[in-house]
Write an enzyme that holds these catalytic residues in place. Structure first.
Site, PDB file in Angstrom:
ATOM      1  N   HIS A 177       0.849  -1.194   0.000  1.00 14.06           N
ATOM      2  CA  HIS A 177       0.000   0.000   0.000  1.00 14.06           C
ATOM      3  C   HIS A 177       0.886   1.246   0.000  1.00 14.06           C
ATOM      4  O   HIS A 177       1.949   1.256   0.616  1.00 14.06           O
ATOM      5  CB  HIS A 177      -0.920  -0.017   1.229  1.00 14.06           C
ATOM      6  N   GLU A 235      -4.133   1.973  -7.471  1.00 19.37           N
ATOM      7  CA  GLU A 235      -4.575   2.965  -6.488  1.00 19.37           C
ATOM      8  C   GLU A 235      -3.607   4.150  -6.530  1.00 19.37           C
ATOM      9  O   GLU A 235      -2.620   4.191  -5.791  1.00 19.37           O
ATOM     10  CB  GLU A 235      -4.620   2.347  -5.090  1.00 19.37           C
TER      11      GLU A 235
HETATM   12  P1  PGA Z   1      -9.762   5.791   0.463  1.00 19.82           P
HETATM   13  O1  PGA Z   1      -8.555   4.814   0.793  1.00 19.82           O
HETATM   14  O2  PGA Z   1     -10.904   4.966  -0.025  1.00 19.82           O
HETATM   15  O3  PGA Z   1     -10.059   6.480   1.758  1.00 19.82           O
HETATM   16  O4  PGA Z   1      -9.289   6.740  -0.593  1.00 19.82           O
HETATM   17  C1  PGA Z   1      -8.274   3.734  -0.024  1.00 19.82           C
HETATM   18  C2  PGA Z   1      -6.944   3.123   0.360  1.00 19.82           C
HETATM   19  O5  PGA Z   1      -6.005   3.863   0.665  1.00 19.82           O
HETATM   20  O6  PGA Z   1      -6.801   1.892   0.355  1.00 19.82           O
END
Ligand code: PGA
Length: 256
Positions: free
Chosen positions: A98, A170
């Site tokens: 992450h 992401e």
């Molecule tokens: P968010 O976080 O939905 O609050 O943007 C997603 C993540 O960081 O996994």
């Protein structure tokens, strides 16, 4: 039509143990009929709440995920946990790489690669996060970053047998409270990711073993837009998974 849709709740370090258990119990009480239709709901609480959340979800078919793992099996690694320890607690999925771990905890492509291998060896499913920073995007280095992260993550990773892997796009600049990426951005980057996976593993493994996920400010209002993207079979949700008020409407938006 997608066979299965994955909603992965990344609770980060945002809930106390008690809050995590209460939320899990409340979600269980909702008895989402979507689960029978193919929704896979995965809750990823802090390590400290894993055992209690596992107990709370009981026989509901809600799954348990962890937010990190270490890449050794045992040894003198203060503060770390192994895949086996997590598996013993009922964990089936593990988030790896992450961006917050890359930013604050020194996670790099090599660690990510080793963690993926360890997790797969234990029959668990890695949810690997890939994403460029705003700076990298501005400097037109988004693709280069994703290619580096992905090839680093997958180096010598064996996806034979029962093994499967989730690849999450992401972008760091889309994590809440920032606005989400556009479906066009997501589609474009996932095309690149898919092509790279195809180059490395070929079509069969791509089709059978690899799932593509989007993460970044997903909420009840925008989830459908992301799930409408052909390749996307799930979402990684942070902020909008922390309360019943936000999370239940999000889950109910999906159509399988
Ligand atoms: P968010 O976080 O939905 O609050 O943007 C997603 C993540 O960081 O996994």
């Amino acid at each position: 039509m997608k066979n299965k849709i994955y909603i992965i709740a990344n609770w980060k370090m945002q809930l106390s143990n008690q809050e995590a258990v209460e939320l899990a119990l409340n979600l269980k009480r909702e008895k989402f009929s979507l689960i029978e239709q193919g929704l896979e709901l995965v809750l990823c609480p802090s390590f400290t709440a894993l055992a209690a959340v596992y107990e709370a979800i009981g026989d509901s078919n809600i799954k348990l995920g962890a937010q990190n793992v270490f890449y050794h099996e045992s040894g003198q690694y203060t503060g770390e946990v192994t895949s086996t320890q997590l598996k013993d607690l009922g964990v089936e999925y593990i988030i790896i790489g992450h961006s917050e771990r890359r930013k604050y905890c020194g996670e790099n492509d090599d660690n990510v690669n080793r963690k993926i291998k360890m997790v797969l060896e234990h029959g668990l499913t890695p949810i690997v996060c890939l994403g460029e920073t705003l700076e990298e995007r501005m400097e037109k280095k988004a693709e280069v970053t994703i290619i580096r992260q992905l090839t680093g993550a997958l180096e010598d990773v064996d996806l034979s047998g029962e093994r499967k892997i989730f690849l999450t796009y992401e972008p760091v600049w889309a994590i809440s409270p920032a606005p989400p990426a556009t479906p066009e951005d997501v589609n474009e980057m996932l095309q690149l990711i898919r092509q790279l996976v195809r180059d490395i593993y070929g079509d069969e493994i791509l089709k059978e073993k690899v799932k593509f996920i989007y993460g970044g400010s997903v909420d009840a209002k925008n989830i459908k837009r992301f799930l409408e993207i052909d390749m996307v079979c799930g979402v990684l949700v942070g902020g909008a998974s922390l309360t019943m008020e936000k999370f239940v409407p999000l889950i109910k938006k999906i159509i399988i």
